[in-house]
Write an enzyme that holds these catalytic residues in place. Structure first.
Site, PDB file in Angstrom:
ATOM      1  N   LYS A  13      -3.130  -0.541   6.088  1.00  0.00           N
ATOM      2  CA  LYS A  13      -3.001   0.514   7.109  1.00  0.00           C
ATOM      3  C   LYS A  13      -4.210   0.554   8.049  1.00  0.00           C
ATOM      4  O   LYS A  13      -4.042   0.626   9.257  1.00  0.00           O
ATOM      5  CB  LYS A  13      -2.872   1.902   6.441  1.00  0.00           C
ATOM      6  CG  LYS A  13      -1.587   2.101   5.663  1.00  0.00           C
ATOM      7  CD  LYS A  13      -1.402   3.550   5.251  1.00  0.00           C
ATOM      8  CE  LYS A  13      -2.492   4.108   4.360  1.00  0.00           C
ATOM      9  NZ  LYS A  13      -2.604   3.469   3.028  1.00  0.00           N
ATOM     10  N   ARG A  88       0.226  12.538   2.929  1.00  0.00           N
ATOM     11  CA  ARG A  88       0.238  11.822   1.651  1.00  0.00           C
ATOM     12  C   ARG A  88       1.228  12.456   0.677  1.00  0.00           C
ATOM     13  O   ARG A  88       1.386  11.977  -0.441  1.00  0.00           O
ATOM     14  CB  ARG A  88      -1.133  11.893   0.981  1.00  0.00           C
ATOM     15  CG  ARG A  88      -2.209  10.977   1.513  1.00  0.00           C
ATOM     16  CD  ARG A  88      -2.081   9.581   0.976  1.00  0.00           C
ATOM     17  NE  ARG A  88      -3.250   8.971   0.384  1.00  0.00           N
ATOM     18  CZ  ARG A  88      -4.266   8.426   1.030  1.00  0.00           C
ATOM     19  NH1 ARG A  88      -4.331   8.446   2.321  1.00  0.00           N
ATOM     20  NH2 ARG A  88      -5.231   7.831   0.356  1.00  0.00           N
ATOM     21  N   ARG A 122     -11.463  -5.997  -2.246  1.00  0.00           N
ATOM     22  CA  ARG A 122     -11.811  -5.566  -0.891  1.00  0.00           C
ATOM     23  C   ARG A 122     -13.307  -5.260  -0.782  1.00  0.00           C
ATOM     24  O   ARG A 122     -13.904  -4.692  -1.685  1.00  0.00           O
ATOM     25  CB  ARG A 122     -11.013  -4.305  -0.549  1.00  0.00           C
ATOM     26  CG  ARG A 122     -11.375  -3.705   0.795  1.00  0.00           C
ATOM     27  CD  ARG A 122     -10.325  -2.759   1.283  1.00  0.00           C
ATOM     28  NE  ARG A 122     -10.265  -1.508   0.531  1.00  0.00           N
ATOM     29  CZ  ARG A 122      -9.434  -0.520   0.837  1.00  0.00           C
ATOM     30  NH1 ARG A 122      -8.584  -0.654   1.834  1.00  0.00           N
ATOM     31  NH2 ARG A 122      -9.424   0.585   0.119  1.00  0.00           N
ATOM     32  N   ARG A 152     -16.099  -0.191  -1.962  1.00  0.00           N
ATOM     33  CA  ARG A 152     -15.916   1.262  -1.969  1.00  0.00           C
ATOM     34  C   ARG A 152     -15.917   1.753  -3.414  1.00  0.00           C
ATOM     35  O   ARG A 152     -15.348   1.097  -4.291  1.00  0.00           O
ATOM     36  CB  ARG A 152     -14.561   1.609  -1.324  1.00  0.00           C
ATOM     37  CG  ARG A 152     -14.675   1.981   0.132  1.00  0.00           C
ATOM     38  CD  ARG A 152     -13.341   2.142   0.784  1.00  0.00           C
ATOM     39  NE  ARG A 152     -12.413   3.045   0.112  1.00  0.00           N
ATOM     40  CZ  ARG A 152     -11.244   3.419   0.610  1.00  0.00           C
ATOM     41  NH1 ARG A 152     -10.863   2.974   1.797  1.00  0.00           N
ATOM     42  NH2 ARG A 152     -10.444   4.220  -0.047  1.00  0.00           N
ATOM     43  N   ARG A 163      -4.943   5.611  -8.064  1.00  0.00           N
ATOM     44  CA  ARG A 163      -4.495   5.807  -6.669  1.00  0.00           C
ATOM     45  C   ARG A 163      -3.079   5.281  -6.479  1.00  0.00           C
ATOM     46  O   ARG A 163      -2.279   5.865  -5.745  1.00  0.00           O
ATOM     47  CB  ARG A 163      -5.468   5.110  -5.709  1.00  0.00           C
ATOM     48  CG  ARG A 163      -6.791   5.861  -5.600  1.00  0.00           C
ATOM     49  CD  ARG A 163      -7.874   4.988  -5.012  1.00  0.00           C
ATOM     50  NE  ARG A 163      -7.639   4.621  -3.631  1.00  0.00           N
ATOM     51  CZ  ARG A 163      -8.174   3.560  -3.047  1.00  0.00           C
ATOM     52  NH1 ARG A 163      -8.954   2.741  -3.724  1.00  0.00           N
ATOM     53  NH2 ARG A 163      -7.922   3.306  -1.784  1.00  0.00           N
TER      54      ARG A 163
HETATM   55  P1  AMP Z   1      -7.950   6.254   1.875  1.00  0.00           P
HETATM   56  O1  AMP Z   1      -9.164   5.730   2.568  1.00  0.00           O
HETATM   57  O2  AMP Z   1      -6.861   6.649   2.843  1.00  0.00           O
HETATM   58  O3  AMP Z   1      -7.455   5.329   0.790  1.00  0.00           O
HETATM   59  O4  AMP Z   1      -8.393   7.618   1.145  1.00  0.00           O
HETATM   60  C1  AMP Z   1      -9.407   7.643   0.156  1.00  0.00           C
HETATM   61  C2  AMP Z   1      -9.295   8.924  -0.650  1.00  0.00           C
HETATM   62  O5  AMP Z   1      -9.480  10.068   0.209  1.00  0.00           O
HETATM   63  C3  AMP Z   1      -7.953   9.153  -1.334  1.00  0.00           C
HETATM   64  O6  AMP Z   1      -7.839   8.478  -2.575  1.00  0.00           O
HETATM   65  C4  AMP Z   1      -7.957  10.676  -1.504  1.00  0.00           C
HETATM   66  O7  AMP Z   1      -8.802  11.076  -2.567  1.00  0.00           O
HETATM   67  C5  AMP Z   1      -8.626  11.129  -0.183  1.00  0.00           C
HETATM   68  N1  AMP Z   1      -7.595  11.340   0.870  1.00  0.00           N
HETATM   69  C6  AMP Z   1      -7.420  10.616   2.010  1.00  0.00           C
HETATM   70  N2  AMP Z   1      -6.382  11.087   2.730  1.00  0.00           N
HETATM   71  C7  AMP Z   1      -5.881  12.127   2.034  1.00  0.00           C
HETATM   72  C8  AMP Z   1      -4.789  13.022   2.243  1.00  0.00           C
HETATM   73  N3  AMP Z   1      -3.980  12.931   3.301  1.00  0.00           N
HETATM   74  N4  AMP Z   1      -4.579  13.979   1.301  1.00  0.00           N
HETATM   75  C9  AMP Z   1      -5.388  14.111   0.228  1.00  0.00           C
HETATM   76  N5  AMP Z   1      -6.397  13.280  -0.049  1.00  0.00           N
HETATM   77  C10 AMP Z   1      -6.663  12.289   0.852  1.00  0.00           C
END
Ligand code: AMP
Length: 205
Positions: A13, A88, A122, A152, A163
């Site tokens: 994404k 999400r 990654r 990360r 996740r």
């Molecule tokens: P990402 O970089 O999109 O994979 O997000 C990393 C982490 O941030 C996720 O595993 C969640 O803990 C938090 N996070 C990101 N976007 C959301 C969302 N829309 N709702 C809740 N938690 C989020």
């Protein structure tokens, strides 16, 4: 154009969002990036989000929805937006309908089994956020800006598995939610980066 990019963690994404936002001249809004920035700066939002992010869980909707609502009110969203990582779950999708509903939702279809490898391998640039994979990147210097590549904290195997479970339980139902609204576009996310982007461009024409 108001767009949402859906897909499991590691589906690509972030990479596609950067390209789409540049092409359409709309802001790329990643809730994950917003949380990571707040974490780094030690803000109250960052402190609230940390425990959830570390465990691979979703940050509560009331925190996340407010961040997005404020961001969508900023001037650069007048021509639209590209949301990456939001919504999400169904509650967030319903909140977004009330804030500023998307025109289209792009779903990156990927083989869930391939994702754990993509995520644990990654590496991201600590400076500009560019993403790489250890199978193709042999040093730890960002090609784009020279910054150091790091893993990360939530890309470790244990957190990745959590996740992916959260994705299947909470986020995957959004595919049907947006299909019913007639807004969903399916894209084969297993192609090369350029191949996926070409499909997205075709679907948006
Ligand atoms: P990402 O970089 O999109 O994979 O997000 C990393 C982490 O941030 C996720 O595993 C969640 O803990 C938090 N996070 C990101 N976007 C959301 C969302 N829309 N709702 C809740 N938690 C989020």
């Amino acid at each position: 154009m108001k767009l949402v990019l859906l897909g499991a963690p590691g589906a690509g994404k972030g990479t596609q969002a950067t390209k789409i936002a540049e092409t359409l001249n709309i802001p790329h809004i990643s809730t994950g990036d917003i949380f990571r920035k707040n974490l780094k700066e030690g803000t109250p939002v960052g402190l609230k989000a940390k425990a959830y992010i570390d465990k691979g869980q979703l940050v509560p909707d009331e925190v996340t929805n407010e961040i997005v609502e404020l961001r969508l009110k900023e001037d650069d969203c007048k021509n639209g937006y590209l949301l990456d990582g939001f919504p999400r779950n169904i509650g967030q999708a319903e909140a977004l309908e009330k804030m500023d509903a998307p025109d289209k939702v792009i779903n990156l279809d990927v083989d869930l089994k391939a994702l754990a490898d993509r995520l644990t391998g990654r590496r991201v640039c600590a400076k500009c956020g560019e993403s790489y994979h250890i199978s193709t990147k042999k040093d730890n210097v960002c090609t784009r800006c020279g910054g150091e590549l790091i893993q990360r904290a939530d890309d470790t195997l244990e957190t990745v598995n959590k996740r992916l479970t959260v994705y299947e339980q909470s986020t995957a139902p959004l595919i049907e939610y947006y299909e019913k609204k007639g807004k969903l576009v399916h894209i084969d996310g297993m192609k090369s980066i350029d191949g996926v982007f070409a499909e997205i461009e075709k679907a948006l024409r």
